[in-house]
Motif scaffolding. Structure first.
Motif, PDB file in Angstrom:
ATOM      1  N   GLY A   1      46.473  44.917  39.565  1.00  0.00           N
ATOM      2  CA  GLY A   1      45.797  44.352  38.412  1.00  0.00           C
ATOM      3  C   GLY A   1      44.981  43.114  38.708  1.00  0.00           C
ATOM      4  N   LEU A   2      44.746  42.799  39.991  1.00  0.00           N
ATOM      5  CA  LEU A   2      43.981  41.613  40.381  1.00  0.00           C
ATOM      6  C   LEU A   2      42.934  41.986  41.429  1.00  0.00           C
ATOM      7  N   ILE A   3      41.718  41.506  41.236  1.00  0.00           N
ATOM      8  CA  ILE A   3      40.673  41.662  42.250  1.00  0.00           C
ATOM      9  C   ILE A   3      40.709  40.429  43.141  1.00  0.00           C
ATOM     10  N   SER A   4      41.085  40.602  44.409  1.00  0.00           N
ATOM     11  CA  SER A   4      41.225  39.443  45.297  1.00  0.00           C
ATOM     12  C   SER A   4      39.892  38.906  45.793  1.00  0.00           C
ATOM     13  N   ASP A   5      38.852  39.754  45.781  1.00  0.00           N
ATOM     14  CA  ASP A   5      37.554  39.301  46.286  1.00  0.00           C
ATOM     15  C   ASP A   5      36.431  39.890  45.435  1.00  0.00           C
ATOM     16  N   PRO A   6      36.206  39.315  44.236  1.00  0.00           N
ATOM     17  CA  PRO A   6      35.172  39.857  43.344  1.00  0.00           C
ATOM     18  C   PRO A   6      33.774  39.852  43.959  1.00  0.00           C
ATOM     19  N   SER A   7      33.528  38.951  44.918  1.00  0.00           N
ATOM     20  CA  SER A   7      32.190  38.894  45.523  1.00  0.00           C
ATOM     21  C   SER A   7      31.858  40.174  46.287  1.00  0.00           C
TER      22      SER A   7
ATOM     23  N   ILE B   1      47.395  31.004  46.968  1.00  0.00           N
ATOM     24  CA  ILE B   1      45.950  31.044  46.791  1.00  0.00           C
ATOM     25  C   ILE B   1      45.285  30.645  48.104  1.00  0.00           C
ATOM     26  N   CYS B   2      44.470  31.515  48.639  1.00  0.00           N
ATOM     27  CA  CYS B   2      43.876  31.301  49.960  1.00  0.00           C
ATOM     28  C   CYS B   2      42.732  30.300  49.895  1.00  0.00           C
ATOM     29  N   ARG B   3      42.559  29.568  50.973  1.00  0.00           N
ATOM     30  CA  ARG B   3      41.419  28.656  51.055  1.00  0.00           C
ATOM     31  C   ARG B   3      40.191  29.423  51.510  1.00  0.00           C
ATOM     32  N   LEU B   4      39.059  29.033  50.955  1.00  0.00           N
ATOM     33  CA  LEU B   4      37.783  29.610  51.324  1.00  0.00           C
ATOM     34  C   LEU B   4      37.580  29.462  52.843  1.00  0.00           C
ATOM     35  N   PRO B   5      37.120  30.487  53.545  1.00  0.00           N
ATOM     36  CA  PRO B   5      36.556  31.748  53.049  1.00  0.00           C
ATOM     37  C   PRO B   5      37.563  32.905  53.015  1.00  0.00           C
ATOM     38  N   PHE B   6      38.845  32.635  53.207  1.00  0.00           N
ATOM     39  CA  PHE B   6      39.831  33.706  53.302  1.00  0.00           C
ATOM     40  C   PHE B   6      40.176  34.264  51.923  1.00  0.00           C
ATOM     41  N   VAL B   7      40.639  35.528  51.931  1.00  0.00           N
ATOM     42  CA  VAL B   7      41.039  36.194  50.697  1.00  0.00           C
ATOM     43  C   VAL B   7      42.421  36.799  50.885  1.00  0.00           C
ATOM     44  N   SER B   8      43.097  37.048  49.784  1.00  0.00           N
ATOM     45  CA  SER B   8      44.454  37.562  49.811  1.00  0.00           C
ATOM     46  C   SER B   8      44.453  39.072  50.054  1.00  0.00           C
ATOM     47  N   HIS B   9      45.377  39.537  50.950  1.00  0.00           N
ATOM     48  CA  HIS B   9      45.480  40.964  51.247  1.00  0.00           C
ATOM     49  C   HIS B   9      46.943  41.351  51.362  1.00  0.00           C
ATOM     50  N   TYR B  10      47.284  42.491  50.778  1.00  0.00           N
ATOM     51  CA  TYR B  10      48.661  42.987  50.775  1.00  0.00           C
ATOM     52  C   TYR B  10      49.094  43.377  52.177  1.00  0.00           C
ATOM     53  N   ASN B  11      50.335  43.025  52.529  1.00  0.00           N
ATOM     54  CA  ASN B  11      50.856  43.313  53.864  1.00  0.00           C
ATOM     55  C   ASN B  11      51.098  44.800  54.115  1.00  0.00           C
ATOM     56  N   GLY B  12      51.241  45.569  53.067  1.00  0.00           N
ATOM     57  CA  GLY B  12      51.502  46.987  53.228  1.00  0.00           C
ATOM     58  C   GLY B  12      52.858  47.414  52.723  1.00  0.00           C
ATOM     59  N   ASP B  13      53.760  46.460  52.541  1.00  0.00           N
ATOM     60  CA  ASP B  13      55.053  46.758  51.941  1.00  0.00           C
ATOM     61  C   ASP B  13      55.571  45.496  51.270  1.00  0.00           C
ATOM     62  N   GLY B  14      56.636  45.627  50.520  1.00  0.00           N
ATOM     63  CA  GLY B  14      57.177  44.469  49.814  1.00  0.00           C
ATOM     64  C   GLY B  14      56.741  44.432  48.369  1.00  0.00           C
TER      65      GLY B  14
ATOM     66  N   SER C   1      54.463  38.984  50.257  1.00  0.00           N
ATOM     67  CA  SER C   1      53.907  40.309  50.509  1.00  0.00           C
ATOM     68  C   SER C   1      52.400  40.277  50.782  1.00  0.00           C
ATOM     69  N   PHE C   2      51.816  39.074  50.793  1.00  0.00           N
ATOM     70  CA  PHE C   2      50.380  38.936  51.011  1.00  0.00           C
ATOM     71  C   PHE C   2      50.092  37.958  52.145  1.00  0.00           C
ATOM     72  N   ARG C   3      48.946  38.132  52.758  1.00  0.00           N
ATOM     73  CA  ARG C   3      48.482  37.192  53.781  1.00  0.00           C
ATOM     74  C   ARG C   3      47.018  36.879  53.511  1.00  0.00           C
ATOM     75  N   CYS C   4      46.538  35.784  54.056  1.00  0.00           N
ATOM     76  CA  CYS C   4      45.132  35.404  53.899  1.00  0.00           C
ATOM     77  C   CYS C   4      44.335  35.931  55.083  1.00  0.00           C
ATOM     78  N   VAL C   5      43.280  36.692  54.796  1.00  0.00           N
ATOM     79  CA  VAL C   5      42.475  37.315  55.843  1.00  0.00           C
ATOM     80  C   VAL C   5      41.002  37.003  55.614  1.00  0.00           C
ATOM     81  N   ALA C   6      40.198  37.208  56.654  1.00  0.00           N
ATOM     82  CA  ALA C   6      38.756  37.051  56.506  1.00  0.00           C
ATOM     83  C   ALA C   6      38.237  38.150  55.594  1.00  0.00           C
ATOM     84  N   PRO C   7      37.275  37.853  54.738  1.00  0.00           N
ATOM     85  CA  PRO C   7      36.765  38.875  53.816  1.00  0.00           C
ATOM     86  C   PRO C   7      36.042  39.988  54.549  1.00  0.00           C
TER      87      PRO C   7
END
Length: 541
Positions: free
Chosen positions: A285-291, A513-526, A533-539
């Protein structure tokens, strides 16, 4: 009422639901270095030196017992109680400037006991330069805390002070509101702390959202030694671009003679969330990177939506209105002027309309940009911003920048003096900010990077955090001030901010909440409701 007073500053208040007026306060109770004479407390009338270029008209000091403080005024900026306010000294200093006939009031509240050694100044909302409710909330956290009214109306939605009786801009009050009064708040507030406690505060902080966020950036740009740390959220920087740009939805609807219903607008957001939500690895229910959400609104042409007992069919005309609102204002040659409403952000504030008894629908522009254009740019309080043509919009956009950027633009990317003074800035903003385009804040940060040597260098003193699904100044449960004090006082730069988010189903989830420019991404489980269950990754490029 949570101490989140949303920042009307470009007023996160839906005029119907009064949604947003903010000056956030610290959740941290840890103290700065405790001074040796911490028990000294002198709440009596005293004299302080006037800020440069000003005169002190009056000063009062009043000892106030512990109790509930009823914030004066009407919602959302006033009209609510703040319980359990500790015993404190209330100092009010009124300053004026020769020839200006202004009377700017600085109010400082200082806890009688339990002071954490810090001074915090809090910002305002919309056309209010400060908020006394935020002062009451912050003093509960152990701060000596101050705010200013800049000599203008404190309701937040009244900018009638813009013009002198002769119809010209009141430049003194504009200067107060834009920059001067916040600087004088810092100068006067620190002096009051010194006189009441007998020594200076160990650290000085700014805290504000929307207009309060803009005030924080103005301090960093123009008065870089006033504060050690600045928490400036959903900032109303790039003032003239975004203020005029928030009238763009009204221009689009007026020129298309098409005023979509709330149901139709909501259908586009629901479809966009459904399409782009999984891009971060989980449908939560959340868009992690609307851009990087490339949802095409034309895919809804012919779709039927129902609400309030009526059924609507999405037309090509409605789709084109939505496309242009998301895209943002462009000039007659197709060149981008500013950014549009973020995908996923609520349409209702900027697309309000009314239908008369004759069945004719007209726009109802959001009051903050409408007043900016009418009172300041056009200097005609009765100016109609609901009926602008594209050509008029283009002319007003450029006129606003030409006339007022130097006074209130708050867009200077050269923060080198603030950096060199050792200052730190934290900014968070919701990715679904319905009043100030998030892309404008990112644009400013990118310009600072270009000015000062790149992302890594700027991250040493200035970090931006974007919160998925969050509306204007509506982030809750944030540790922003705790993170800022740890950075300023202990050199611990934050990589994430912890906060609570509300997903599309209304569920509250905790998230980093990730610092720019990183965005939140699900780890795959949890558990998707767990921040682990999330990590900050490059967009994604």
């Amino acid at each position: 009422m949570k101490r989140q007073i949303l920042a009307l500053a470009t007023v996160g208040v839906t005029v119907a639901g009064a949604a947003a007026i903010y000056a956030l306060v610290d959740r941290s109770n840890d103290s700065a270095a405790a001074p040796s004479n911490a028990n000294a407390f002198n709440c009596s009338t005293f004299q302080i030196p006037a800020p440069t270029g000003a005169t002190v008209e009056s000063l009062t000091a009043t000892a106030v017992p512990a109790g509930t403080f009823q914030v004066p005024g009407t919602p959302p900026l006033g009209g609510y109680p703040v319980p359990d306010v500790p015993a404190h000294c209330e100092v009010t200093v009124t300053v004026t400037h020769p020839g200006a006939n202004d009377h700017a009031k600085v109010q400082v509240w200082l806890p009688e006991s339990g002071w954490n050694g810090r001074f915090q100044a809090v910002g305002g909302a919309a056309y209010a330069a400060g908020n006394i409710g935020s002062v009451a909330a912050a003093v509960k956290q152990g701060y000596a805390v101050g705010t200013t009214d800049a000599g203008v109306d404190t309701s937040g939605l009244n900018s009638s002070w813009a013009l002198n009786p002769d119809g010209r801009i009141n430049t003194a009050l504009l200067e107060n509101f834009s920059s001067r009064s916040v600087h004088e708040l810092a100068v006067v507030g620190k002096q009051v702390v010194n006189d009441v406690y007998g020594h200076a505060a160990s650290y000085a902080y700014w805290n504000g959202c929307s207009t309060g966020g803009r005030q924080g950036y103005m301090e960093a740009q123009k008065y870089p030694t006033d504060f050690n740390g600045i928490n400036a959220d959903a900032p109303a920087i790039n003032w003239n671009q975004f203020e005029v740009a928030t009238l763009w939805p009204q221009v689009v609807m007026n020129q298309a003679h098409t005023y979509p219903t709330t149901c139709e607008f909501n259908a586009f957001n629901q479809a966009a969330v459904k399409a782009c939500d999984p891009q971060d690895g989980v449908a939560d229910g959340l868009i992690s990177d609307p851009s990087h959400c490339n949802f095409d609104p034309r895919s809804l042409i012919g779709t039927k939506v129902a609400c309030d007992g009526k059924e609507y069919t999405i037309s090509e005309a409605v789709t084109e209105v939505v496309r242009k609102i998301w895209d943002g204002p462009r000039d007659g040659n197709g060149r981008r002027l500013w950014y549009g409403l973020p995908i996923g952000a609520d349409f209702s504030n900027l697309t309000a309309s009314t239908t008369g008894p004759d069945g004719v629908t007209v726009g109802a522009p959001f009051p903050v940009p409408a007043q900016w254009v009418a009172n300041f740019v056009e200097k005609q309080p009765a100016f109609d911003t609901a009926s602008l043509t594209y050509a008029q919009f283009d002319q007003i956009f450029h006129q606003a920048r030409s006339e007022f950027d130097s006074a209130i633009g708050t867009a200077d990317p050269n923060l080198s003096a603030f950096r060199d003074a050792g200052g730190k800035i934290i900014t968070w903003q919701g990715d679904a900010d319905q009043l100030i385009p998030t892309a404008g804040t990112v644009d400013y940060r990118n310009r600072v990077d270009a000015q000062l040597g790149g992302t890594a260098e700027v991250d040493d003193f200035y970090r931006v955090f974007l919160a998925p699904g969050v509306a204007h100044c509506a982030l809750t449960g944030s540790n922003d001030m705790t993170a800022l004090t740890a950075w300023v006082e202990h050199g611990q730069a934050p990589d994430v901010l912890r906060a609570d988010l509300t997903n599309a189903t209304g569920q509250t989830v905790s998230r980093d909440i990730c610092r720019l420019p990183f965005v939140s991404h699900y780890n795959g489980d949890g558990d998707p409701a767990s921040p682990a269950s999330f990590r900050c990754v490059a967009p994604t490029p």
